[in-house]
Design an enzyme around this catalytic site. Structure first.
Site, PDB file in Angstrom:
ATOM      1  CB  ALA A 127     -71.954 -22.570 -67.397  1.00 48.62           C
ATOM      2  N   GLY A 128     -74.555 -20.674 -69.239  1.00 51.94           N
ATOM      3  CA  GLY A 128     -74.700 -19.478 -70.064  1.00 51.94           C
ATOM      4  C   GLY A 128     -75.379 -18.360 -69.302  1.00 51.94           C
ATOM      5  N   GLY A 129     -76.279 -17.637 -69.977  1.00 47.97           N
ATOM      6  CA  GLY A 129     -76.940 -16.487 -69.379  1.00 47.97           C
ATOM      7  C   GLY A 129     -77.721 -16.836 -68.128  1.00 47.97           C
ATOM      8  CB  ILE A 130     -80.588 -19.088 -67.467  1.00 45.92           C
ATOM      9  CG1 ILE A 130     -81.564 -18.215 -68.251  1.00 45.92           C
ATOM     10  CG2 ILE A 130     -81.293 -19.676 -66.255  1.00 45.92           C
ATOM     11  CD1 ILE A 130     -82.796 -18.943 -68.716  1.00 45.92           C
ATOM     12  CB  CYS A 142     -85.990 -26.185-107.139  1.00 41.05           C
ATOM     13  SG  CYS A 142     -87.682 -26.216-106.530  1.00 41.05           S
ATOM     14  CG  ASN A 194     -74.305  -8.867 -73.742  1.00 41.51           C
ATOM     15  OD1 ASN A 194     -74.085 -10.065 -73.591  1.00 41.51           O
ATOM     16  ND2 ASN A 194     -75.345  -8.415 -74.413  1.00 41.51           N
ATOM     17  CG  ASP A 217     -77.583 -23.397 -76.031  1.00 44.23           C
ATOM     18  OD1 ASP A 217     -77.607 -24.642 -75.923  1.00 44.23           O
ATOM     19  OD2 ASP A 217     -76.593 -22.781 -76.458  1.00 44.23           O
ATOM     20  CB  ILE A 259     -75.712 -32.773 -70.456  1.00 46.74           C
ATOM     21  CG1 ILE A 259     -76.468 -33.440 -69.300  1.00 46.74           C
ATOM     22  CG2 ILE A 259     -76.653 -32.476 -71.623  1.00 46.74           C
ATOM     23  CD1 ILE A 259     -75.645 -33.662 -68.067  1.00 46.74           C
TER      24      ILE A 259
END
Length: 730
Positions: free
Chosen positions: A27-30, A175, A60, A119, A98
């Site tokens: 349920a993010g940007g896309i 190292c 945004n 994502d 999920i």
């Protein structure tokens, strides 16, 4: 809504939509855009799942969320906001992973289509496997900046998400991180390790103290150097050094900022200087004390803390002074200490780029260490990008990509799977004036895929004399092969090596693989009941050198090996799809005359999105059949009247024998008297480093007189990301 109106959709599609049940994963940007499109299109029954909560930086472009929603479940808030568009829709939201055991194959079987808007690679791999076994169509999507892709995954018809092995993650020797950093990313990785040593989940391989076993720093055989041990380092009765855990030491010092600063940036640096061999051909670092003039200079004027400054944007985009870094360091120590001490025993903080004190701590420490080693310092914004291997996400790209996802869903519901070609979104139009570039054909499954082939098998090179069973389970089976609850049996001896039943094989965890007879040539039977996934692991023993990984995925056919690809976005149509990397999560773009490659595009839930790319093309994609080349050239000139040169998406140098064949090729133009010159051999272009999209013209091609001159455009990832993926330290 649209499905409820007669005449908007064809009657058959309208009925299919009304009877469908859809799962949206993420349920993010896309994901927000997909949910909005589904609701407005009239899909009546939708379920959405996301484990994440809403961050201020999401606002945004994730337009279902507002400031009052910050800190709440993304899935729950997305549901509430979407219902305002169409209250008649049934939406069930899950604030969960999920990959949880509640969502098995039977859960996936109840859906007509699954739409991925994830994502991260692990979750994508998992959903891919669940949909394959549930035989449910999966529409995969992702974005990276202005680039995006949508593809259908259907068992037996198309390649699955794991048919194309993902690129090996970028690593640095321990190292280098601890002793001899030379790039900003080395300092950033060190700072993230320092956070974990003080407040997070401590890992032995992430020790930030000077590496006394560095072979370059110890030359006992030459008799030139003997590292002098600090007189203050305690010893036991046997004369052996008593090693004190960094966190334990910090607690005893009550997390005093000055004490910690002097330990990490003065005492440890002084010790490194005593390893004089390290600095014979390098610039030696400069130790820095807390009470030095440089640290305290202008502190009154530059009194910034991890609290929000007056101008957050300007503050995050400027390079902090040493005084500012020290102030932020002290303030973050106080805040992180408070948060850590509130936890129960055995719990730890988790570093997150969206956690302001954690991000500020890493930015300050990385810049202080960079100053000590005379490495260019970075702004907090740049460090955040490098620390998460991320590039800015674009709201418009998400919206367009989500629109294509739902259009593909319409085709799936109508049974028009052959029309569900992969679609790629580009920053610039190709010569055919396309921004959305579809493939010409569906890409068939890889017959040697370790997931969807009939007999999945993988060859893994392992140092069986050093690899412990627990590490084999966690690092190889779970982290690399993306299993959830693996069971492993050695069939020749009938030994249960690893069991998903708690405690059943706990006695094996600390044993070396060789102790259980798992040596070169042994084939292990691995099974994940939850994923309904079986895999044969063929063990190939090798002796790992110091600082070398104890295992790597390999195959004689190179099918399993991670592909090193050029991050070039495909620019026109073609018949074949190239290998891709893995966000990350790689998809491939179409091509005109050769196979083409595209960086993996991954939608992220933050204001920046993950990208995983590679630098070189895979060898097996370097040669394209001469006959295929001829037919494509002829086709292009039959369709385009302006006699533009063929656009070439593949930057790999063609093998000599193919060049010889194509050099003889000429095509007669439909314009009287005009002849297209033969295709000359391409030079291999130098890597792009500019942050902006760069226009590139095939300078070695002979130009023809005509109304237009075709060019090609390459989408170049940010300079700092050209060689970076998720960073692991050996």
């Amino acid at each position: 809504m649209a499905a409820a109106l007669n005449g908007v959709f064809a009657n058959t599609l309208q009925e299919k939509i009304r009877k469908s049940k859809i799962l949206v994963v993420g349920a993010g940007g896309i994901g927000c855009e997909i949910l909005k499109n589904l609701v407005l299109s009239g899909f009546p029954d939708i379920e959405i799942i996301d484990l994440d909560t809403i961050d201020l930086s999401n606002l945004n472009r994730q337009f279902l969320f507002h400031r009052e929603h910050v800190g709440k479940s993304k899935a729950q808030v997305a549901r509430e906001s979407a219902l305002q568009f169409n209250p008649d829709v049934k939406i069930q939201a899950y604030h969960d992973s999920i990959m949880a055991t509640d969502y098995g194959v039977n859960f996936f079987k109840k859906f007509d289509i699954v739409l991925n808007a994830l994502d991260n690679r692990a979750a994508r791999n998992h959903v891919n496997r669940m949909c394959l076994h549930a035989e449910v169509p999966l529409i995969e999507s992702g974005t990276a900046g202005y680039n995006g892709q949508v593809e259908l995954i259907k068992k037996g018809l198309t390649q699955c998400y794991e048919c194309t092995p993902k690129a090996k993650q970028k690593t640095f020797p321990g190292c280098t991180i601890r002793n001899t950093p030379s790039e900003p990313i080395h300092c950033i990785v060190w700072a993230k390790h320092l956070f974990n040593q003080l407040f997070g989940e401590s890992v032995e391989d992430e020790d930030i103290s000077p590496d006394m076993a560095d072979p370059e720093g110890n030359t006992a055989g030459d008799g030139e150097q003997e590292v002098k041990m600090d007189d203050n380092i305690p010893e036991n009765e046997s004369g052996n050094i008593v090693r004190v855990n960094t966190r334990q030491w910090a607690k005893e010092a009550d997390y005093d900022a000055a004490t910690l600063f002097n330990k990490f940036f003065y005492d440890d640096i002084k010790y490194l200087l005593s390893m004089s061999n390290l600095w014979k051909e390098r610039k030696a670092p400069t130790p820095l004390k807390w009470d030095s003039v440089l640290v305290k200079k202008d502190n009154a004027e530059n009194d910034i803390s991890a609290d929000a400054p007056k101008d957050t944007t300007q503050h995050y985009h400027k390079v902090w002074s040493l005084a500012e870094c020290s102030t932020v360091f002290a303030d973050c120590i106080k805040k992180l200490k408070t948060s850590y001490l509130k936890l129960n025993d055995g719990e730890a903080l988790v570093w997150d780029k969206d956690d302001q004190p954690a991000m500020d701590f890493v930015a300050a420490c990385a810049n202080i260490r960079a100053y000590i080693f005379e490495i260019g310092r970075k702004s907090r914004f740049e460090i955040k990008s490098m620390a998460g291997n991320i590039i800015p996400a674009i709201a418009t790209t998400n919206a367009i990509t989500a629109g294509v996802v739902v259009l593909q869903a319409f085709k799936v519901l109508q049974g028009q799977l052959e029309k569900c070609k992969s679609v790629y979104m580009r920053l610039r139009q190709n010569p055919r004036q396309q921004l959305l570039v579809p493939e010409k054909i569906l890409t068939a499954p890889n017959p040697k895929c370790i997931v969807c082939s009939s007999e999945p098998a993988v060859h893994i090179r392992i140092d069986t004399k050093k690899m412990r069973i627990k590490d084999f389970r966690d690092d190889v089976l779970i982290k690399t092969l993306n299993m959830v609850n693996p069971d492993v049996v050695e069939p020749n001896k009938g030994i249960v090596v690893i069991s998903s039943e708690e405690g059943e094989t706990e006695c094996n965890e600390d044993k070396l693989m060789s102790e259980l007879g798992i040596v070169d040539g042994v084939i292990l039977k691995c099974d994940d009941f939850f994923q309904n996934y079986e895999l044969d692991v063929v063990v190939i023993h090798f002796d790992a050198e110091r600082d070398e990984s104890l295992f790597e995925v390999a195959s004689e056919s190179n099918q399993i090996k991670a592909k090193e690809i050029e991050p070039i976005l495909a620019e026109s149509n073609g018949n074949k799809k190239a290998e891709s990397t893995g966000e990350e999560e790689a998809e491939d773009g179409p091509s005109t005359s050769k196979k083409s490659r595209i960086t993996e595009v991954v939608e992220d839930d933050d204001d920046l999105c993950l990208i995983e790319d590679d630098d070189e093309c895979n060898a097996e994609d370097k040669v394209v059949a001469a006959t295929d080349k001829k037919s494509r050239v002829a086709e292009e000139f039959e369709n385009d009247e302006d006699l533009s040169l063929i656009e070439d998406d593949d930057v790999c140098t063609v093998e000599d024998k193919v060049v010889a064949a194509t050099d003889k090729l000429t095509v007669t133009s439909p314009v009287k008297g005009a002849t297209v010159p033969k295709l000359s051999n391409k030079r291999k272009p130098s890597p792009l480093t500019d942050d902006e999209v760069t226009e590139i013209k095939d300078s070695d091609d002979e130009e023809i007189d005509g109304p237009t001159k075709s060019k090609r455009f390459r989408s170049s990832p940010p300079k700092d990301l050209n060689t970076s993926e998720v960073i692991n330290i050996d």
